[in-house]
Design an enzyme around this catalytic site. Structure first.
Site, PDB file in Angstrom:
ATOM      1  N   LYS A  22      55.375  41.265  48.514  1.00 41.17           N
ATOM      2  CA  LYS A  22      56.557  40.991  49.364  1.00 41.17           C
ATOM      3  C   LYS A  22      57.843  41.166  48.562  1.00 41.17           C
ATOM      4  O   LYS A  22      58.785  41.816  49.016  1.00 41.17           O
ATOM      5  CB  LYS A  22      56.475  39.565  49.896  1.00 41.17           C
ATOM      6  CG  LYS A  22      57.778  39.035  50.491  1.00 41.17           C
ATOM      7  CD  LYS A  22      57.674  37.637  51.050  1.00 41.17           C
ATOM      8  CE  LYS A  22      57.910  36.572  50.056  1.00 41.17           C
ATOM      9  NZ  LYS A  22      59.314  36.309  49.700  1.00 41.17           N
ATOM     10  N   ASN A  23      57.873  40.620  47.345  1.00 47.54           N
ATOM     11  CA  ASN A  23      59.135  40.579  46.592  1.00 47.54           C
ATOM     12  C   ASN A  23      59.467  41.877  45.876  1.00 47.54           C
ATOM     13  O   ASN A  23      60.526  41.982  45.257  1.00 47.54           O
ATOM     14  CB  ASN A  23      59.120  39.398  45.620  1.00 47.54           C
ATOM     15  CG  ASN A  23      59.146  38.076  46.392  1.00 47.54           C
ATOM     16  OD1 ASN A  23      59.424  38.065  47.599  1.00 47.54           O
ATOM     17  ND2 ASN A  23      58.816  36.985  45.740  1.00 47.54           N
ATOM     18  N   CYS A 117      64.270  29.721  51.539  1.00 46.37           N
ATOM     19  CA  CYS A 117      63.583  28.421  51.578  1.00 46.37           C
ATOM     20  C   CYS A 117      64.496  27.311  51.049  1.00 46.37           C
ATOM     21  O   CYS A 117      65.363  27.538  50.229  1.00 46.37           O
ATOM     22  CB  CYS A 117      62.365  28.484  50.675  1.00 46.37           C
ATOM     23  SG  CYS A 117      61.149  29.614  51.285  1.00 46.37           S
ATOM     24  N   ARG A 122      70.180  28.168  45.589  1.00 45.70           N
ATOM     25  CA  ARG A 122      70.059  29.637  45.747  1.00 45.70           C
ATOM     26  C   ARG A 122      71.431  30.308  45.594  1.00 45.70           C
ATOM     27  O   ARG A 122      71.891  31.040  46.451  1.00 45.70           O
ATOM     28  CB  ARG A 122      69.415  30.010  47.079  1.00 45.70           C
ATOM     29  CG  ARG A 122      68.171  29.249  47.462  1.00 45.70           C
ATOM     30  CD  ARG A 122      67.022  29.329  46.467  1.00 45.70           C
ATOM     31  NE  ARG A 122      66.440  30.616  46.263  1.00 45.70           N
ATOM     32  CZ  ARG A 122      65.439  31.114  46.996  1.00 45.70           C
ATOM     33  NH1 ARG A 122      64.992  30.431  48.024  1.00 45.70           N
ATOM     34  NH2 ARG A 122      64.931  32.305  46.726  1.00 45.70           N
ATOM     35  N   ASP A 305      56.693  30.436  41.869  1.00 46.87           N
ATOM     36  CA  ASP A 305      56.099  30.643  43.197  1.00 46.87           C
ATOM     37  C   ASP A 305      54.630  30.236  43.235  1.00 46.87           C
ATOM     38  O   ASP A 305      54.013  30.264  44.300  1.00 46.87           O
ATOM     39  CB  ASP A 305      56.224  32.112  43.624  1.00 46.87           C
ATOM     40  CG  ASP A 305      57.664  32.455  43.935  1.00 46.87           C
ATOM     41  OD1 ASP A 305      57.963  33.657  44.096  1.00 46.87           O
ATOM     42  OD2 ASP A 305      58.494  31.543  43.990  1.00 46.87           O
ATOM     43  N   ARG A 397      55.984  34.107  56.973  1.00 47.69           N
ATOM     44  CA  ARG A 397      57.020  34.968  56.408  1.00 47.69           C
ATOM     45  C   ARG A 397      56.460  35.813  55.275  1.00 47.69           C
ATOM     46  O   ARG A 397      56.935  36.901  54.998  1.00 47.69           O
ATOM     47  CB  ARG A 397      58.154  34.122  55.813  1.00 47.69           C
ATOM     48  CG  ARG A 397      59.110  33.518  56.779  1.00 47.69           C
ATOM     49  CD  ARG A 397      60.203  32.779  56.037  1.00 47.69           C
ATOM     50  NE  ARG A 397      60.816  33.626  55.022  1.00 47.69           N
ATOM     51  CZ  ARG A 397      61.632  33.142  54.077  1.00 47.69           C
ATOM     52  NH1 ARG A 397      61.890  31.859  54.011  1.00 47.69           N
ATOM     53  NH2 ARG A 397      62.186  33.948  53.199  1.00 47.69           N
TER      54      ARG A 397
HETATM   55  C1  EPZ Z   1      63.218  35.570  43.886  1.00 44.92           C
HETATM   56  O1  EPZ Z   1      64.228  34.735  44.420  1.00 44.92           O
HETATM   57  C2  EPZ Z   1      62.043  35.422  44.830  1.00 44.92           C
HETATM   58  N1  EPZ Z   1      62.433  35.841  46.173  1.00 44.92           N
HETATM   59  C3  EPZ Z   1      61.565  33.970  44.875  1.00 44.92           C
HETATM   60  O2  EPZ Z   1      60.363  33.934  45.630  1.00 44.92           O
HETATM   61  C4  EPZ Z   1      61.230  33.510  43.454  1.00 44.92           C
HETATM   62  O3  EPZ Z   1      60.917  32.135  43.496  1.00 44.92           O
HETATM   63  C5  EPZ Z   1      62.410  33.753  42.520  1.00 44.92           C
HETATM   64  O4  EPZ Z   1      62.808  35.139  42.581  1.00 44.92           O
HETATM   65  C6  EPZ Z   1      62.076  33.424  41.081  1.00 44.92           C
HETATM   66  O5  EPZ Z   1      60.990  34.193  40.654  1.00 44.92           O
HETATM   67  C7  EPZ Z   1      62.467  37.171  46.447  1.00 44.92           C
HETATM   68  O6  EPZ Z   1      62.206  37.991  45.592  1.00 44.92           O
HETATM   69  C8  EPZ Z   1      62.856  37.549  47.842  1.00 44.92           C
HETATM   70  P1  EPZ Z   1      66.366  34.068  41.175  1.00 44.92           P
HETATM   71  P2  EPZ Z   1      65.721  34.842  43.810  1.00 44.92           P
HETATM   72  O7  EPZ Z   1      67.655  34.750  41.423  1.00 44.92           O
HETATM   73  O8  EPZ Z   1      66.001  36.229  43.411  1.00 44.92           O
HETATM   74  C9  EPZ Z   1      69.504  30.703  39.983  1.00 44.92           C
HETATM   75  C10 EPZ Z   1      58.944  33.415  47.362  1.00 44.92           C
HETATM   76  O9  EPZ Z   1      58.261  32.407  47.467  1.00 44.92           O
HETATM   77  N2  EPZ Z   1      70.524  31.723  40.289  1.00 44.92           N
HETATM   78  O10 EPZ Z   1      65.446  34.583  40.121  1.00 44.92           O
HETATM   79  O11 EPZ Z   1      66.626  34.148  44.733  1.00 44.92           O
HETATM   80  C11 EPZ Z   1      68.757  30.267  41.228  1.00 44.92           C
HETATM   81  O12 EPZ Z   1      69.467  29.261  41.901  1.00 44.92           O
HETATM   82  C12 EPZ Z   1      60.367  33.293  46.908  1.00 44.92           C
HETATM   83  O13 EPZ Z   1      58.539  34.596  47.541  1.00 44.92           O
HETATM   84  C13 EPZ Z   1      71.858  31.439  40.032  1.00 44.92           C
HETATM   85  O14 EPZ Z   1      72.187  30.345  39.574  1.00 44.92           O
HETATM   86  O15 EPZ Z   1      65.545  33.940  42.511  1.00 44.92           O
HETATM   87  C14 EPZ Z   1      67.451  29.790  40.669  1.00 44.92           C
HETATM   88  O16 EPZ Z   1      67.610  28.455  40.221  1.00 44.92           O
HETATM   89  C15 EPZ Z   1      60.831  31.838  46.832  1.00 44.92           C
HETATM   90  N3  EPZ Z   1      72.795  32.387  40.317  1.00 44.92           N
HETATM   91  C16 EPZ Z   1      67.223  30.705  39.464  1.00 44.92           C
HETATM   92  O17 EPZ Z   1      68.499  31.281  39.160  1.00 44.92           O
HETATM   93  C17 EPZ Z   1      72.458  33.611  40.851  1.00 44.92           C
HETATM   94  O18 EPZ Z   1      73.371  34.433  41.085  1.00 44.92           O
HETATM   95  C18 EPZ Z   1      66.253  31.854  39.744  1.00 44.92           C
HETATM   96  O19 EPZ Z   1      66.699  32.518  40.902  1.00 44.92           O
HETATM   97  C19 EPZ Z   1      71.086  33.884  41.097  1.00 44.92           C
HETATM   98  C20 EPZ Z   1      70.136  32.934  40.802  1.00 44.92           C
END
Ligand code: EPZ
Length: 430
Positions: A22-23, A117, A122, A305, A397
């Site tokens: 998915k991701n 979620c 986020r 995840d 989803r």
């Molecule tokens: C991706 O989310 C995945 N979603 C998430 O999977 C997954 O949990 C996550 O990566 C971590 O591996 C998709 O790919 C659609 P991040 P993403 O940016 O990109 C902080 C699932 O179950 N952050 O790596 O949103 C953020 O708040 C989903 O499939 C900032 O602070 O995750 C988090 O604490 C749930 N500023 C951490 O970094 C930013 O600009 C990691 O977030 C971006 C992120």
């Protein structure tokens, strides 16, 4: 009123095929907007998030042709706007990938604020920081994120946080920019590498995906491609954990063992037998499971995840287990639901302490987000007696044919939509 009605107590035994990631598929679909040529994408999961994204693409004039359940042909040569919104888009975090792709191709993009979620704030500050470094302006207006640029010029970007989304979004924004872009402190997840490989198959010049530094040399344009999405690391891990929690014997097929190393290592640590072959992994969990410590980390560490799935398993493992969630700030909400099944758990900030119990009792529980919902289904399959899981839209989803795959392994799970179906399921009337 859709719910899963689940009779627990059966060890899961047999083989299950894993679908496309998915991701990886979500950003790859967005990246297909970066060329005027036709793109053919295979091994796409047939799940709600994918279908919402495809509908949004059709809404701006992308020609989308479904060649099969898992194959789609896309041509974005004649889109009529770079503004994407709508209820489905606002609910889905991955909508922000349209920002990078449309900014990269058209120097303009407007997307409804991302949802996703309830596992944390986020933020998207790192995405915005990178867009600005490339020369774009970014503003928020009426719930839309709007970014525009006269020109995009390569930049040296150091991410403050390891972010999957920001890494992928900035790759897409930079592939057609003038000159060299260097992004440091990037995410190394398999799906990040898959998106980079897809972009390179379209003629991009990206080096270093999967390491801490990605270098992107801008090119004039991208051409079409035929590409197959990698298998889903988290779907595979979910079924591996399902074998563990139900004391079963499951072979997960069509996977890349390298992507599952951290999950396999934890399963061995708690007492499972794990056998790898070139495109499958077998998990045998006959003995009593032992507790352990888990800390979620960016890849190649233990995936956030998979945190709910291993936590529900540790709730039935002997001794005390400690789970530290270091990526998101609110990813333990499901443990309240698990307590209804008899789990012995306490939460202290971003640490969950689980005292292993003999068994879970069936109960009426609610999915709180995608991965937590899947984990609670695993707990119900391991529990004694009957359970219902509601808010299953979260689960649907991200998991294709979840009940069917689990029933194929000897589970008893039925998707019910009304009181009569629920009553019949409770009475085990098929
Ligand atoms: C991706 O989310 C995945 N979603 C998430 O999977 C997954 O949990 C996550 O990566 C971590 O591996 C998709 O790919 C659609 P991040 P993403 O940016 O990109 C902080 C699932 O179950 N952050 O790596 O949103 C953020 O708040 C989903 O499939 C900032 O602070 O995750 C988090 O604490 C749930 N500023 C951490 O970094 C930013 O600009 C990691 O977030 C971006 C992120």
């Amino acid at each position: 009123m859709e719910q899963y009605a689940i009779w627990g107590g059966n060890p899961l035994v047999g083989e299950v095929e894993i679908g496309g990631a998915k991701n990886a598929a979500l950003p790859i679909l967005a990246a297909s907007l970066l060329t005027d040529d036709t793109v053919l994408i295979d091994n796409m999961p047939d799940i709600r998030d994918i279908n919402v994204l495809l509908d949004a693409m059709k809404g701006i004039g992308v020609v989308v042709e479904r060649l099969g359940r898992h194959q789609v042909k896309i041509n974005a040569a004649h889109i009529h706007t770079t503004a994407i919104e709508g209820e489905g888009i606002r609910k889905m975090r991955a909508s922000y990938y349209f920002l990078g792709a449309l900014l990269g191709k058209y120097k303009s993009a407007s997307v409804g604020l991302p949802g996703g979620c309830e596992i944390g704030t986020r933020a998207i500050d790192q995405h915005i920081k990178g867009f600005k470094a490339l020369g774009a302006k970014v503003r928020m207006e009426h719930g839309m994120i709007i970014t525009e640029a006269i020109d995009l010029t390569g930049a040296h970007i150091f991410l403050d946080v390891v972010s999957v989304g920001a890494t992928i979004n900035l790759m897409m924004a930079a592939v057609l920019a003038e000159g060299l872009t260097v992004i440091e402190n990037v995410a190394k997840e398999p799906h990040v590498v898959d998106v980079a490989n897809f972009l390179n198959s379209m003629g991009a010049n990206i080096k270093g995906a999967g390491t801490d530094v990605i270098r992107i040399r801008g090119v004039k344009s991208l051409h079409g491609s035929e590409y197959t999405v990698i298998p889903d690391q988290i779907e595979a891990g979910t079924f591996m954990m399902a074998a563990a929690i139900t004391k079963g014997d499951v072979t997960v097929k069509n996977i890349i063992p390298k992507h599952l190393e951290c999950i396999s290592a934890k399963l061995k640590e708690i007492g499972c037998e794990v056998q790898d072959s070139d495109d499958a992994v077998r998990v045998v969990a006959s003995r009593v499971l032992r507790g352990t410590q888990v800390k979620t980390m960016p890849y190649p560490g233990f995936p956030t995840d998979m945190q709910p799935q291993i936590s529900v398993t540790l709730g039935l493992s002997a001794g005390t287990s400690i789970v530290r969630e270091s990526i998101f700030e609110n990813r333990f909400r499901y443990l309240e639901e698990l307590s209804k099944m008899g789990a012995n758990v306490t939460i202290e900030g971003n640490v969950a302490i689980l005292e292993g119990v003999e068994k879970y009792e069936g109960a009426a529980i609610s999915a709180t987000d995608l991965r937590a919902g899947a984990a609670l289904v695993l707990a119900a399959l391991a529990a004694e007696g009957f359970s219902t899981v509601d808010h299953i839209h979260y689960i649907e989803r991200g998991y294709e044919d979840f009940p069917e795959k689990l029933n194929g392994l000897g589970g008893h799970i039925k998707r019910v939509t009304n009181a009569d179906e629920l009553k019949r399921a409770r009475l085990k009337v098929v």
